[in-house]
Design a protein around this motif. Structure first.
Motif, PDB file in Angstrom:
ATOM      1  N   PHE A  21       0.734  -1.347  -0.003  1.00 41.97           N
ATOM      2  CA  PHE A  21      -0.352  -0.009   0.241  1.00 41.97           C
ATOM      3  C   PHE A  21       0.529   1.157  -0.141  1.00 41.97           C
ATOM      4  CE2 PHE A  21      -2.918  -3.069   1.329  1.00 41.97           C
ATOM      5  CZ  PHE A  21      -4.548  -2.806   0.883  1.00 41.97           C
ATOM      6  N   ASP A  22       2.115   1.351  -0.281  1.00 42.17           N
ATOM      7  CA  ASP A  22       3.202   2.594  -0.415  1.00 42.17           C
ATOM      8  C   ASP A  22       2.760   2.648  -1.899  1.00 42.17           C
ATOM      9  OD1 ASP A  22       4.389   2.797   2.085  1.00 42.17           O
ATOM     10  OD2 ASP A  22       5.873   1.747   0.655  1.00 42.17           O
ATOM     11  N   ILE A  23       2.083   4.899  -1.806  1.00 42.01           N
ATOM     12  CA  ILE A  23       2.155   5.194  -2.456  1.00 42.01           C
ATOM     13  C   ILE A  23       2.808   5.865  -3.762  1.00 42.01           C
ATOM     14  CG2 ILE A  23       0.106   7.685  -3.668  1.00 42.01           C
ATOM     15  CD1 ILE A  23      -1.176   6.307  -0.947  1.00 42.01           C
ATOM     16  N   MET A  49       0.611   2.002  -6.747  1.00 41.86           N
ATOM     17  CA  MET A  49       0.678   1.875  -5.736  1.00 41.86           C
ATOM     18  C   MET A  49       1.819   0.478  -5.728  1.00 41.86           C
ATOM     19  SD  MET A  49      -2.676   0.245  -3.752  1.00 41.86           S
ATOM     20  CE  MET A  49      -3.173   1.771  -2.893  1.00 41.86           C
ATOM     21  N   CYS A  51       1.939  -3.149  -4.534  1.00 38.45           N
ATOM     22  CA  CYS A  51       0.810  -4.647  -3.895  1.00 38.45           C
ATOM     23  C   CYS A  51       2.722  -5.458  -3.522  1.00 38.45           C
ATOM     24  CB  CYS A  51      -0.100  -4.646  -4.553  1.00 38.45           C
ATOM     25  SG  CYS A  51      -1.101  -6.046  -4.134  1.00 38.45           S
ATOM     26  N   GLU A  61      -0.797   0.450 -11.204  1.00 37.49           N
ATOM     27  CA  GLU A  61      -1.451   1.977 -11.532  1.00 37.49           C
ATOM     28  C   GLU A  61      -1.715   1.073 -12.819  1.00 37.49           C
ATOM     29  OE1 GLU A  61       2.048   2.759 -13.519  1.00 37.49           O
ATOM     30  OE2 GLU A  61       2.402   1.334 -14.597  1.00 37.49           O
ATOM     31  N   ARG A 102      -8.790  -2.932  -3.509  1.00 37.66           N
ATOM     32  CA  ARG A 102      -7.798  -3.225  -4.732  1.00 37.66           C
ATOM     33  C   ARG A 102      -8.192  -4.556  -5.475  1.00 37.66           C
ATOM     34  NH1 ARG A 102      -2.343  -4.046  -1.532  1.00 37.66           N
ATOM     35  NH2 ARG A 102      -2.549  -5.844  -1.454  1.00 37.66           N
ATOM     36  N   ILE A 157      -5.969   5.056  -6.501  1.00 28.99           N
ATOM     37  CA  ILE A 157      -5.178   5.319  -5.480  1.00 28.99           C
ATOM     38  C   ILE A 157      -6.227   6.152  -4.371  1.00 28.99           C
ATOM     39  CG2 ILE A 157      -3.144   6.425  -3.825  1.00 28.99           C
ATOM     40  CD1 ILE A 157      -2.925   3.935  -6.291  1.00 28.99           C
TER      41      ILE A 157
END
Length: 191
Positions: A21-23, A49, A51, A61, A102, A157
């Motif tokens: 979940f880092d953007i 993002m 995953c 993306e 997601r 996102i």
């Protein structure tokens, strides 16, 4: 915002330490990226993002072929984006809903209409509203629980995190997310 004020991450260093979940707020060097930044008067042209599946990081993306998973090396080689990393401070009870949203996004088509027609219309209405006594609603409120059929990058996102209330460009999404429990993360090089 000016890109010089950001410390962009090294692709290889970052993906060895990526969190689920880092953007990734991205800056591209191509014509479309420059056009997006010019039109939005922003510092970023794209949002993606991370995953993690079984400890392996992928990039998710929305691009012209829809919302898809890509291997980081393929993503890096194809787009060569510079990017900063943004992370939600506390996920806790939201994780299940975020994973569900997601999963629903995978395969969603890219929304050219919103990107080319609705987004510019929204900008125009906001400009005109500055001079009007009675304001026009610029974009209908969006229910984050609704299944979305088409998206562009920042919408996807925001939807996953349950924050999709209005249409925001990548550069508008960053301050909105920072105000809603996210932080810019600096990745350190391993020793």
């Amino acid at each position: 915002m000016n890109n010089q004020s950001y410390n962009f991450e090294n692709h290889h260093v970052y993906f060895s330490q990526a969190h689920d979940f880092d953007i990734l707020f991205c800056v591209g060097s191509g014509f479309i990226s420059k056009l997006i930044m010019w039109f939005t008067k922003g510092s970023f042209s794209h949002v993606a993002m991370v995953c993690n599946f079984d400890g392996v990081a992928y990039v998710m993306e929305a691009q012209k072929n829809g919302f898809r998973l890509k291997k980081p090396i393929d993503w890096s080689n194809k787009y060569n984006y510079k990017f900063i990393v943004v992370r939600k401070n506390h996920i806790n009870g939201e994780l299940s809903k975020m994973k569900q949203r997601r999963a629903l996004m995978l395969g969603t088509r890219y929304d050219y209409y919103s990107f080319i027609v609705s987004f510019p219309r929204q900008k125009w209405i906001r400009f005109i509203n500055r001079f009007r006594k009675y304001k026009i609603q610029d974009y209908p409120s969006i229910n984050s629980e609704k299944v979305i059929r088409k998206v562009f990058c920042s919408e996807s996102i925001l939807y996953i995190f349950g924050l999709l209330k209005t249409m925001l460009s990548p550069s508008e999404a960053l301050p909105y997310m920072l105000e809603n429990g996210f932080s810019i993360v600096t990745i350190s090089k391993p020793n």
